[in-house]
Design a protein around this motif. Sequence first.
Motif, PDB file in Angstrom:
ATOM      1  N   ALA A  41       0.837  -1.199   0.000  1.00 37.32           N
ATOM      2  CA  ALA A  41       0.000   0.000   0.000  1.00 37.32           C
ATOM      3  C   ALA A  41       0.873   1.251   0.000  1.00 37.32           C
ATOM      4  O   ALA A  41       0.593   2.228  -0.708  1.00 37.32           O
ATOM      5  N   ALA A  44       2.120   1.748  -3.407  1.00 36.06           N
ATOM      6  CA  ALA A  44       1.107   2.336  -4.294  1.00 36.06           C
ATOM      7  C   ALA A  44       1.023   3.844  -4.062  1.00 36.06           C
ATOM      8  O   ALA A  44       0.937   4.636  -5.010  1.00 36.06           O
ATOM      9  N   TRP A 125     -12.482   9.990  -0.311  1.00 36.17           N
ATOM     10  CA  TRP A 125     -11.881   8.905  -1.096  1.00 36.17           C
ATOM     11  C   TRP A 125     -12.154   9.049  -2.587  1.00 36.17           C
ATOM     12  O   TRP A 125     -11.408   8.554  -3.402  1.00 36.17           O
ATOM     13  N   ASP A 126     -13.262   9.769  -2.933  1.00 37.67           N
ATOM     14  CA  ASP A 126     -13.598   9.854  -4.351  1.00 37.67           C
ATOM     15  C   ASP A 126     -13.204  11.189  -4.974  1.00 37.67           C
ATOM     16  O   ASP A 126     -13.594  11.490  -6.087  1.00 37.67           O
ATOM     17  N   ALA A 129      -7.072  10.410  -6.845  1.00 37.38           N
ATOM     18  CA  ALA A 129      -6.295   9.227  -6.484  1.00 37.38           C
ATOM     19  C   ALA A 129      -5.600   9.440  -5.142  1.00 37.38           C
ATOM     20  O   ALA A 129      -5.412   8.509  -4.366  1.00 37.38           O
ATOM     21  N   SER A 132      -8.064   8.618  -2.520  1.00 36.30           N
ATOM     22  CA  SER A 132      -8.311   7.175  -2.484  1.00 36.30           C
ATOM     23  C   SER A 132      -7.223   6.443  -1.708  1.00 36.30           C
ATOM     24  O   SER A 132      -7.508   5.615  -0.847  1.00 36.30           O
ATOM     25  N   VAL A 133      -5.976   6.788  -2.013  1.00 37.32           N
ATOM     26  CA  VAL A 133      -4.900   5.992  -1.422  1.00 37.32           C
ATOM     27  C   VAL A 133      -4.762   6.324   0.071  1.00 37.32           C
ATOM     28  O   VAL A 133      -4.461   5.463   0.889  1.00 37.32           O
ATOM     29  N   LEU A 136      -7.411   4.425   1.754  1.00 41.39           N
ATOM     30  CA  LEU A 136      -7.081   2.989   1.746  1.00 41.39           C
ATOM     31  C   LEU A 136      -6.114   2.657   2.881  1.00 41.39           C
ATOM     32  O   LEU A 136      -6.316   1.724   3.652  1.00 41.39           O
TER      33      LEU A 136
END
Lengths: 199, 637
Positions: A41, A44, A125-126, A129, A132-133, A136
């Motif tokens: 993670a 990413a 989160w939306d 990116a 989002s990460v 996450l």
Amino acid sequence: MKQTIVRRVGELPTFGFGPQSGPWWGAMSFMALEGMGFAIAIGAYLYLYAVNPTWPIGASPPDLWPGTAETIIFLLSIIPNQYANRAAHQQDRHKVRVWLVVMSLIGIVLLILRGFEFAHLNTRWDNSAYGSVVWLILGLHTTHLATDLGDTIVLAVLMFTSHARPRRFSDVTDNVFYWNFVVIAWLPLYVLLDWVPRL
Amino acid sequence: MSMAAEQRDVRDDALHGLQLAARLESIWRTPPGLTGALMSVDHKVIGRRYIVTAFTFLVLGGLLAILMRIQLSGAENRLLSPDLYNQVFTMHGSTMMFLFAVPVMEAFAVYLVPLMVGTRNIAFPRLNAFSYWMFLFGGCFLWISFLFNVGPDVGWFAYTPLSSLQFNPSKRADVWAQMITFTEVAALAVAVEIIVTVFKQRAPGMTLDRIPLFVWSMLVTAFLVMFAMPSIMVASTTLILDRLVSTRFYDPSSGGNVLLWQHLFWFFGHPEVYIIFIPATGMVSMILATFARRPVIGYPVIVLSLIATGFLSFGLWVHHMFVTGLPHLAAGLFTASSMLIAVPSGLQIFCWIATLWDGRPVYRTPLLFVLGFIVIFVIGGLSGVMVASVPIDTQVHDTYFVVAHFHYVLIGGAVFPLVGAVYYWFPKICGRMLSERLGRWNFWLAFFGFNIAFFPMHILGLMGMPRRVYTYTLEMGWERLNLLSSVGAVMFALSFAVLLANAIYSLRKGTPANDNPWDASTLEWATASPPPPQNFDRIPIVTHREPLWADGDTLPVVAGLSAERREVLLTSLAEAEPQIREASPEPSIWPLLTAIATTIFFIGSIFTPWAVLWGTPPMAITLIGWFWPTGSKEDEE
Ligand code: HEM
Ligand SMILES: [Cu+2]
């Protein structure tokens, strides 16, 4: 096949602590694979960071206070955690109860702070990116925090029942061990989430 | 525990012979009836189920392969529509990789590793049961979706953006992603069990340099699973989050990046090939030793090659992405490391050939399959070294050359040894020998069928036939070779029909097997065929790398374990010195209930994110039920 007895193991104990016991290695393996999950993670995150010209994307960095407060509590929690460890090794049921209750309370406080941290990420989160990460990674760690808290509470309750037999103390030490993992895993994540966007 | 209780506690040294066997059997057996079966935590019962289930998926995946081959046997066939063809090749690839090849290797390990290291059950037997149920439910979920026309259609690696919501608005890609989650949970659980079993439950005296090679290979594989699978878990989770709650990981308009998917996928996907291949090499080493009638030459070399292959396999993932436009230096490095990995595999092959050379080979069916493996694998390895170089890969990328290559590696490298392993261990698992005559038919059909099916694909690839096309026109001139390939595929499929017939026939009429029908050297042959629930009446002591060849006909054993409750002997990591008599869990229904709760959670979350909320409490409850002590003897020490 004929057999000859060449060795007797009847005197061996029926449970043990640390690397002697099976569950310890189980906990170790799960930490290794979950640690790998965190590493991926993080990878990413850094990949997205590297390919995007601006970072954070369309948001300001997270507010520092919730993450920082958590970090301090996480680090301090190692102390009562070690006391729980010691009490379990001494098979002192009373002290184990006390420290497990303390650890459960600390876990609950951290979980509440975690709620604030989500609220102060300053991104959804939306959104991008980046959002989002961030969600996450924080979500992944929160899952670990919540699972370990659940485990601690169950063990604490167990200690107040008639099931508080010696081999449960070995379970307590494994839980202590796992909590240390949750703490250590948090430190790089704290730097990543709260400080890298400020670079 | 009081002294009085200590004395009442019956140990296995107080009992002998049949009395001891009967007593241990009543402690370790799976309870009778349907609920008993659902509660089983016996590694042999679960291993057998795992093997049968994985082979069922092989048959299903194979039927799809035959459908594809019929479709491609002539130009412009209309058997499968383009849309159905997409689903069929995706289902074939995904089934073969995630529901057959990886699980079947783990299945054999679940059955064999505890026997080979001389213990009574696998570590964490309930986790083992849970793992099987997750695998079964995940596989059924994929196939039921396919029957309802929501089978994934995005290829077995589901590249974004093809698999993103924008281009795949149905539930098909979600089904793929969630199937991955199921099977990875199952695989990770088995990996942990194998590691702990090998680390802590080896028979006394089984030092690191006396571990059977199949066990070594499974240990290395378990570590590969542990470090590779988290990557695909992150991949499938982020994909499904993108699709369900609009995260932006793979959405370029919001900073997302589609190549991130390829990195995450291949960081897992390349080791995946070794996760399939390494256990197969372990099987090869075991079979070779037995049928060459001598220990494998170069044991340390083989162990080190296994470990080296494990490490190198993580440095290779980018070679699947050569055509995505990497920096030159990176491409060079990855080419080099892709070539480097041929070295340890080559060393192993030399050791095997030397073993055969120096031995007195007995050409029974298991050995035939091993020889077939060596031939096919060398060809597959050559074409592998070819595609590892950037210029060639650029040329043949996404053609049938690649399809030919990976079937040579996967089928030659894994399926041939696997079928050899079935012939070899069938007597242990089922108590009867498979027919040798049918075995020979099986082998020659498989060998010729396989080569006729897949060799022409190399040429087709060089002629430019792309993979994943549902048909082609007559002018391309691909028809003859495709027809030939299809004929081979049918032959190859028939070889499995022979295997199945052989198994069914031999289960009822085969020659009964004694404990050690092949006169092999490792501990699984030191107990009855099939083994009793407790595996061994007394735990063996290992003094040699080939215990059954070294010890003549008396086996040195340990005494002093409980004859009242399930107990396994834990030993130290390196020297295998006895340390603890640890309780081993009783049968339990909770792993099944937990798997059901998890299944509801996973499948529910495809349809609504709220499943994460209402799906969690049942999982928590079943987990507590699983771990809460029941007051039985095992828990109350
Ligand atoms: C009867 C034996 C088999 C036959 C005839 C067969 C045939 C094929 C064919 C024709 C394709 C290419 C489809 C296309 O690109 O249009 C394919 C793809 C594939 N096969 Fe097989 N196969 C067989 C067994 C296996 C086995 C045992 C495995 C794995 C252990 C396997 C793994 C795959 C994979 C991963 C793909 C790629 C799917 C994709 O493109 O997404 N196959 N197979
Ligand atoms: Cu690769």
